[in-house]
Design a protein around this motif. Structure first.
Motif, PDB file in Angstrom:
ATOM      1  N   ALA A 253      82.221 -15.116  31.868  1.00 46.53           N
ATOM      2  CA  ALA A 253      81.822 -13.786  31.415  1.00 46.53           C
ATOM      3  C   ALA A 253      83.019 -12.863  31.605  1.00 46.53           C
ATOM      4  O   ALA A 253      83.980 -13.222  32.280  1.00 46.53           O
ATOM      5  CB  ALA A 253      80.630 -13.296  32.225  1.00 46.53           C
TER       6      ALA A 253
ATOM      7  N   CYS B  15      75.303 -15.114  38.622  1.00 48.32           N
ATOM      8  CA  CYS B  15      76.437 -14.216  38.370  1.00 48.32           C
ATOM      9  C   CYS B  15      77.753 -14.985  38.266  1.00 48.32           C
ATOM     10  O   CYS B  15      77.982 -15.948  38.982  1.00 48.32           O
ATOM     11  CB  CYS B  15      76.512 -13.197  39.506  1.00 48.32           C
ATOM     12  N   ASP B  16      78.628 -14.525  37.357  1.00 46.49           N
ATOM     13  CA  ASP B  16      79.947 -15.127  37.185  1.00 46.49           C
ATOM     14  C   ASP B  16      81.048 -14.283  37.845  1.00 46.49           C
ATOM     15  O   ASP B  16      82.216 -14.613  37.753  1.00 46.49           O
ATOM     16  CB  ASP B  16      80.225 -15.298  35.686  1.00 46.49           C
ATOM     17  N   PHE B  17      80.680 -13.166  38.471  1.00 47.77           N
ATOM     18  CA  PHE B  17      81.627 -12.304  39.189  1.00 47.77           C
ATOM     19  C   PHE B  17      82.733 -11.759  38.288  1.00 47.77           C
ATOM     20  O   PHE B  17      83.895 -11.707  38.674  1.00 47.77           O
ATOM     21  CB  PHE B  17      82.216 -13.052  40.396  1.00 47.77           C
ATOM     22  N   CYS B  18      82.360 -11.355  37.081  1.00 47.86           N
ATOM     23  CA  CYS B  18      83.370 -10.935  36.104  1.00 47.86           C
ATOM     24  C   CYS B  18      83.734  -9.459  36.221  1.00 47.86           C
ATOM     25  O   CYS B  18      84.787  -9.037  35.754  1.00 47.86           O
ATOM     26  CB  CYS B  18      82.885 -11.222  34.692  1.00 47.86           C
ATOM     27  N   GLY B  19      82.850  -8.635  36.781  1.00 48.43           N
ATOM     28  CA  GLY B  19      83.201  -7.236  37.001  1.00 48.43           C
ATOM     29  C   GLY B  19      82.860  -6.286  35.874  1.00 48.43           C
ATOM     30  O   GLY B  19      83.104  -5.084  35.986  1.00 48.43           O
ATOM     31  N   CYS B  20      82.292  -6.797  34.798  1.00 48.71           N
ATOM     32  CA  CYS B  20      81.947  -5.924  33.674  1.00 48.71           C
ATOM     33  C   CYS B  20      80.957  -4.837  34.139  1.00 48.71           C
ATOM     34  O   CYS B  20      81.092  -3.663  33.789  1.00 48.71           O
ATOM     35  CB  CYS B  20      81.347  -6.777  32.560  1.00 48.71           C
ATOM     36  N   CYS B  21      79.979  -5.218  34.938  1.00 52.19           N
ATOM     37  CA  CYS B  21      78.986  -4.252  35.443  1.00 52.19           C
ATOM     38  C   CYS B  21      79.651  -3.196  36.328  1.00 52.19           C
ATOM     39  O   CYS B  21      79.312  -2.020  36.274  1.00 52.19           O
ATOM     40  CB  CYS B  21      77.893  -4.985  36.229  1.00 52.19           C
ATOM     41  N   LEU B  32      81.756  -6.139  44.687  1.00 51.19           N
ATOM     42  CA  LEU B  32      82.030  -7.438  44.060  1.00 51.19           C
ATOM     43  C   LEU B  32      83.185  -8.121  44.765  1.00 51.19           C
ATOM     44  O   LEU B  32      84.304  -7.616  44.786  1.00 51.19           O
ATOM     45  CB  LEU B  32      82.379  -7.230  42.575  1.00 51.19           C
ATOM     46  N   ILE B  37      78.179 -10.694  45.227  1.00 53.44           N
ATOM     47  CA  ILE B  37      77.960  -9.419  44.548  1.00 53.44           C
ATOM     48  C   ILE B  37      76.725  -8.772  45.155  1.00 53.44           C
ATOM     49  O   ILE B  37      75.774  -9.461  45.529  1.00 53.44           O
ATOM     50  CB  ILE B  37      77.804  -9.610  43.017  1.00 53.44           C
ATOM     51  N   CYS B  54      76.068  -6.403  31.277  1.00 48.51           N
ATOM     52  CA  CYS B  54      76.259  -7.784  31.763  1.00 48.51           C
ATOM     53  C   CYS B  54      76.178  -8.785  30.615  1.00 48.51           C
ATOM     54  O   CYS B  54      75.162  -8.906  29.947  1.00 48.51           O
ATOM     55  CB  CYS B  54      75.226  -8.136  32.823  1.00 48.51           C
ATOM     56  N   PRO B  55      77.261  -9.532  30.385  1.00 47.25           N
ATOM     57  CA  PRO B  55      77.287 -10.475  29.268  1.00 47.25           C
ATOM     58  C   PRO B  55      76.369 -11.677  29.496  1.00 47.25           C
ATOM     59  O   PRO B  55      76.059 -12.397  28.564  1.00 47.25           O
ATOM     60  CB  PRO B  55      78.742 -10.952  29.225  1.00 47.25           C
ATOM     61  N   TRP B  56      75.987 -11.907  30.718  1.00 49.75           N
ATOM     62  CA  TRP B  56      75.273 -13.131  31.066  1.00 49.75           C
ATOM     63  C   TRP B  56      73.814 -12.909  31.450  1.00 49.75           C
ATOM     64  O   TRP B  56      73.188 -13.811  31.993  1.00 49.75           O
ATOM     65  CB  TRP B  56      76.000 -13.838  32.217  1.00 49.75           C
ATOM     66  N   VAL B  58      72.432 -11.284  33.889  1.00 48.91           N
ATOM     67  CA  VAL B  58      72.237 -11.617  35.292  1.00 48.91           C
ATOM     68  C   VAL B  58      71.490 -10.511  36.030  1.00 48.91           C
ATOM     69  O   VAL B  58      70.851 -10.748  37.054  1.00 48.91           O
ATOM     70  CB  VAL B  58      73.620 -11.854  35.955  1.00 48.91           C
ATOM     71  N   ILE B  59      71.574  -9.290  35.489  1.00 47.90           N
ATOM     72  CA  ILE B  59      70.966  -8.169  36.209  1.00 47.90           C
ATOM     73  C   ILE B  59      69.642  -7.808  35.561  1.00 47.90           C
ATOM     74  O   ILE B  59      69.545  -7.682  34.344  1.00 47.90           O
ATOM     75  CB  ILE B  59      71.888  -6.941  36.224  1.00 47.90           C
TER      76      ILE B  59
HETATM   77  S1  SF4 Z   1      78.500  -8.264  34.636  1.00 45.18           S
HETATM   78 FE1  SF4 Z   1      76.953  -9.829  35.113  1.00 45.18          FE
HETATM   79  S2  SF4 Z   1      78.106 -11.745  35.398  1.00 45.18           S
HETATM   80 FE2  SF4 Z   1      79.582 -10.044  35.460  1.00 45.18          FE
HETATM   81  S3  SF4 Z   1      79.772  -9.559  37.666  1.00 45.18           S
HETATM   82 FE3  SF4 Z   1      78.197  -8.195  36.838  1.00 45.18          FE
HETATM   83  S4  SF4 Z   1      76.273  -9.287  37.187  1.00 45.18           S
HETATM   84 FE4  SF4 Z   1      77.892 -10.804  37.414  1.00 45.18          FE
END
Ligand code: SF4
Ligand SMILES: Cc1cc2nc3c(=O)[nH]c(=O)nc-3n(C[C@H](O)[C@H](O)[C@H](O)COP(=O)(O)OP(=O)(O)OC[C@H]3O[C@@H](n4cnc5c(N)ncnc54)[C@H](O)[C@@H]3O)c2cc1C
Ligand code: SF4
Lengths: 388, 83
Positions: A253, B15-21, B32, B37, B54-56, B58-59
């Motif tokens: 992601a 979660c992929d820990f990508c930081g978009c959120c 994060l 997270i 969040c692209p995945w 997850v939230i």
């Molecule tokens: S945007 Fe989604 S996948 Fe990326 S860190 Fe946040 S919760 Fe995790």
């Protein structure tokens, strides 16, 4: 490890490593802190860069080049595509190795690098920022520095702690997902871009070859335009349809701040570089080279600042960035705003008009003129490129 | 009329820990780390920007009153992003 430096760089991505490199070569005592265990991993990137961009910083090396590309294909929503002529060439990187090499260049100039070092706050004394608080291999550690360079990427928080609002507006954040697939049959010298409301609303989907039948297949979309359907769903649908037999090697992601440069990138003794400063080309979402340019200017100016002992000099970084790329990103941003209003029919029209241009003249400029035809107000933005 | 208490929830393990959120959170309410997270509860205003970004997927967004139901209960979900 010492506990007192001239400059601390937070984050060891391309922007951070380049900042550390130029700060150290400018004579400063530099420490770079990276929260992850390895520099360059995980890779959250399509990994495409231009040759011209890279050679400003490092000599192209086969060990971090997955493929060399000379063409790109733009695919309209109706499936028709056009392959504009390109002036230069580009690379799809092996960023895991590329990022590591950039960090090595910084280390060669004398910068110290520590991984598994999570910066969780700024260190203050009498209200002044005097360093960072970090967890190094889970141990709380305070480290002092005269200047802090925040190169902490899209998830940047260091700027916020220093009082700079770095929140990316939801309409400018491209929400991304990417799979690296194997078993892809494609020309390995071409970058492919797919557009359309059903493919990637307010963004695009890319297929970038990585050699040996593998490719980065990814998507970046505008959350607003996607109406709450997530990036991973769009991507999965595309892959199921287009590459049903491919095997997935990795998936990630990500997020790209496709905004203008943050309005403030210097405050007191803190500066922001790279994604943390939103130094991304807002149209393409490319941020590797522009982040490195931001990092280079930031690192140089930070070293000069330390040498002169005059914090006011840090403002020079904002001035130089604006002169070098900031102004361009402003224009690109306006272009992005205009294009993001295009719907499928407009995109199909643009592709059709481009296909009517004789092949040898089919340049990006030609396609852009076709786009102008559909949206004459773009001319104003383009005109600004020439008058400023 | 007071707004109902809302709640943001990150599905552990997804979660992929990508930081978009984190990039879109206006309140600096997300912590994060390399592979951890957490929402900093007393800063979160439940604005839901992180949910949308969040692209995945997850939230998730829970309404109060739904309490401790398992996360896949359909009535907690107002957003098509959560499943
Ligand atoms: S945007 Fe989604 S996948 Fe990326 S860190 Fe946040 S919760 Fe995790
Ligand atoms: C899916 C996707 C595809 C992309 N494709 C392309 C492309 O094809 N071409 C292109 O040019 N650009 C692309 N980009 C954009 C590009 O990846 C970024 O612009 C670039 O990585 C920015 O570099 P940076 O050094 O600013 O940040 P990053 O590379 O994100 O590095 C930031 C570093 O800071 C570390 N960090 C963060 N917080 C802390 C902390 N508190 N303490 C310590 N360390 C911390 C992170 O772990 C990370 O290593 C893409 C982005 C995404 C998400
Ligand atoms: S709901 Fe809003 S304030 Fe709360 S964590 Fe998400 S983005 Fe931040």
């Amino acid at each position: 490890m010492k506990f007192d430096y001239d400059i601390i760089v937070v984050g060891a991505g391309p922007a951070g490593s380049t900042a550390a490199r130029y700060a150290a070569s400018g004579g400063a005592k530099v420490l770079m802190l990276e929260k992850d265990r390895d520099v360059g991993y995980p890779v959250r990137c399509g990994e495409a860069v231009s040759h011209e961009g890279v050679v400003q910083f490092i000599k192209p090396d086969p060990k971090w080049i997955a493929s060399t590309v000379t063409k790109f294909r733009l695919v309209a929503p109706n499936g028709k595509s056009v392959v504009p002529k390109l002036d230069g060439s580009g690379y799809v990187l092996e960023r895991r190795i590329f990022d590591y090499e950039l960090a090595k260049l910084a280390a060669n100039e004398g910068a110290e690098v520590i991984t598994k070092a999570y910066v969780y706050d700024l260190l203050r004394e009498d209200g002044k920022i005097v360093g960072v608080k970090t967890l190094i291999k889970d141990k709380q550690t305070e480290i002092r520095a005269k200047v802090i360079i925040a190169a902490d990427g899209v998830e940047s928080r260091v700027g916020k702690w220093a009082g700079i609002d770095t929140t990316c507006h939801i309409k400018d954040m491209e929400s991304c997902a990417q799979m690296t697939l194997s078993g892809i049959h494609m020309d390995e010298d071409i970058l492919e871009f797919y557009f359309g409301d059903n493919v990637s609303p307010g963004g695009y989907l890319w297929v970038f070859p990585k050699g040996n039948g593998t490719a980065n297949v990814g998507i970046g979309l505008s959350v607003e335009a996607a109406k709450k359907k997530s990036a991973i769903r769009f991507l999965q649908e595309f892959v199921d349809k287009k590459y049903p037999h491919a095997a997935m090697l990795t998936h990630i992601a990500g997020g790209v701040p496709c905004a203008k440069t943050n309005s403030e990138i210097v405050k007191g003794n803190v500066i922001l570089v790279g994604d943390a400063a939103h130094q991304v080309n807002p149209v393409s979402g490319g941020g590797i080279i522009s982040g490195m340019i931001g990092g280079m200017i930031g690192g140089q100016v930070a070293a000069e600042t330390v040498q002169r002992g005059d914090l006011m000099h840090l403002q020079e970084y904002a001035r130089q960035w604006q002169k070098r790329l900031g102004w361009r990103h402003e224009i690109f941003y306006n272009i992005k705003e205009a294009i993001s209003g295009f719907h499928d029919e407009t995109l199909n029209d643009i592709c059709n008009s481009a296909l009517q241009i004789p092949e040898e003249k089919r340049s990006l400029g030609g396609i852009f003129r076709a786009a102008l035809w559909n949206k004459p107000s773009l001319i104003l933005d383009v005109a600004k490129v020439f008058v400023s | 009329m007071p707004l109902p208490h809302l709640m943001i929830h990150i599905v552990p393990g997804k979660c992929d820990f990508c930081g978009c959120c984190v990039g879109v959170c206006p309140e600096d309410a997300i912590e994060l780390m390399e592979s951890k997270i957490a929402i900093i509860e007393d800063r979160c205003t439940n604005c839901r920007k992180c949910v949308w970004a969040c692209p995945w997927e997850v939230i998730e967004f829970h309404r109060e009153g739904v309490g401790h139901l398992p996360t896949h209960m359909p009535q907690m979900i107002n957003e098509p992003t959560a499943y």
